[in-house]
Design a protein around this motif. Structure first.
Motif, PDB file in Angstrom:
ATOM      1  N   UNK A  55       0.904  -1.035   0.381  1.00  0.00           N
ATOM      2  CA  UNK A  55      -0.552  -0.028   0.399  1.00  0.00           C
ATOM      3  C   UNK A  55       1.054   1.153   0.144  1.00  0.00           C
ATOM      4  N   UNK A  56       1.878   0.948   0.176  1.00  0.00           N
ATOM      5  CA  UNK A  56       2.876   2.283   0.020  1.00  0.00           C
ATOM      6  C   UNK A  56       3.549   2.724   1.575  1.00  0.00           C
ATOM      7  N   UNK A  57       3.539   1.731   2.718  1.00  0.00           N
ATOM      8  CA  UNK A  57       3.153   1.908   3.966  1.00  0.00           C
ATOM      9  C   UNK A  57       4.752   1.819   4.225  1.00  0.00           C
ATOM     10  N   UNK A  58       6.056   2.289   4.827  1.00  0.00           N
ATOM     11  CA  UNK A  58       6.678   2.112   4.756  1.00  0.00           C
ATOM     12  C   UNK A  58       6.547   1.204   6.517  1.00  0.00           C
ATOM     13  N   UNK A  59       7.465   0.069   6.334  1.00  0.00           N
ATOM     14  CA  UNK A  59       7.126  -0.784   7.907  1.00  0.00           C
ATOM     15  C   UNK A  59       8.433  -0.971   8.295  1.00  0.00           C
ATOM     16  N   UNK A  60       8.332  -1.014   9.528  1.00  0.00           N
ATOM     17  CA  UNK A  60       9.521  -2.586  10.130  1.00  0.00           C
ATOM     18  C   UNK A  60       9.735  -2.865   9.571  1.00  0.00           C
ATOM     19  N   UNK A  61      11.506  -3.745   8.997  1.00  0.00           N
ATOM     20  CA  UNK A  61      11.238  -5.002   8.746  1.00  0.00           C
ATOM     21  C   UNK A  61      11.358  -6.006  10.119  1.00  0.00           C
ATOM     22  N   UNK A  62      11.293  -5.284  11.382  1.00  0.00           N
ATOM     23  CA  UNK A  62      11.230  -6.668  12.445  1.00  0.00           C
ATOM     24  C   UNK A  62      10.137  -7.327  12.460  1.00  0.00           C
ATOM     25  N   UNK A  63       9.147  -6.811  11.365  1.00  0.00           N
ATOM     26  CA  UNK A  63       8.226  -7.259  11.508  1.00  0.00           C
ATOM     27  C   UNK A  63       8.431  -8.445  11.017  1.00  0.00           C
ATOM     28  N   UNK A  64       8.381  -8.391   9.090  1.00  0.00           N
ATOM     29  CA  UNK A  64       8.664  -9.520   8.532  1.00  0.00           C
ATOM     30  C   UNK A  64       9.730 -10.865   9.256  1.00  0.00           C
ATOM     31  N   UNK A  65      10.724  -9.760  10.312  1.00  0.00           N
ATOM     32  CA  UNK A  65      11.777 -11.685  10.814  1.00  0.00           C
ATOM     33  C   UNK A  65      11.001 -12.142  11.358  1.00  0.00           C
ATOM     34  N   UNK A  66      10.415 -11.390  12.871  1.00  0.00           N
ATOM     35  CA  UNK A  66       9.640 -12.321  12.863  1.00  0.00           C
ATOM     36  C   UNK A  66       8.615 -13.016  12.521  1.00  0.00           C
TER      37      UNK A  66
END
Length: 174
Positions: A55-66
């Motif tokens: 959606x074009x938002x910037x999200x912390x990569x920690x969410x994907x890592x976890x």
């Protein structure tokens, strides 16, 4: 995606409660639902990361890592790779400790956010790290059964995931 993350946290907490309700059960008898809960928790994190990014938002990569870690570890549990009872508390302890470290990092990186939220992130991070470390020393201190200790760790991890779901906007990078 916030709803899925919150639901994953609730599922993990319920799995922890099921472990408390069945303290004498062998781990092999409860491993399948625990592995499914871990896998679903990981999927919810990965999908939240992907959807926010698309959606074009910037999200912390920690969410994907976890999320990726929970998916991988859930697959290990589902494929029956935890044979030794001594490895069970260490395995789940490392999972919860890793999530606690991620909560502490999130609290530090968003230290200018709302004070109450920082307290919750810091407290759950510290609790998760302590509970994960306890998994290593279980036989020395209280010697809980593997299922009971797994229940404790799942409840703590469920609170972690629930907190991430409630505050998903904090995981968006600035």
């Amino acid at each position: 995606m916030r709803v899925f993350k919150i639901a994953a946290g609730v599922i993990l907490i319920l799995m922890g409660i099921i472990c408390f309700a069945n303290p004498g059960t062998l781990f092999s008898g409860i491993a399948f639902p625990l592995g499914c809960a871990m896998f679903l928790s990981g999927l919810s994190g990965a999908f939240a990361y992907i959807q926010i990014s698309r959606k074009g938002g910037v999200v912390s990569d920690l969410l994907m890592v976890e999320g990726a870690l929970s998916i991988i570890l859930g697959c290990l549990v589902l494929s029956n790779q935890l044979m030794a009872d001594a490895a069970i508390p260490v395995f789940f302890g490392m999972w919860v400790m890793f999530s606690g470290i991620l909560r502490a990092v999130t609290a530090y990186t968003h230290r200018n956010a709302e004070k109450m939220m920082l307290i919750w992130l810091s407290a759950t991070g510290a609790l998760s790290i302590a509970a994960g470390l306890y998994g290593f020393f279980n036989t020395v201190l209280f010697d809980f059964s593997a299922v009971v200790l797994t229940g404790v760790l799942f409840v703590i991890q469920g609170v972690n995931v629930l907190l991430v779901g409630v505050n998903l906007n904090l995981h968006r990078a600035k």
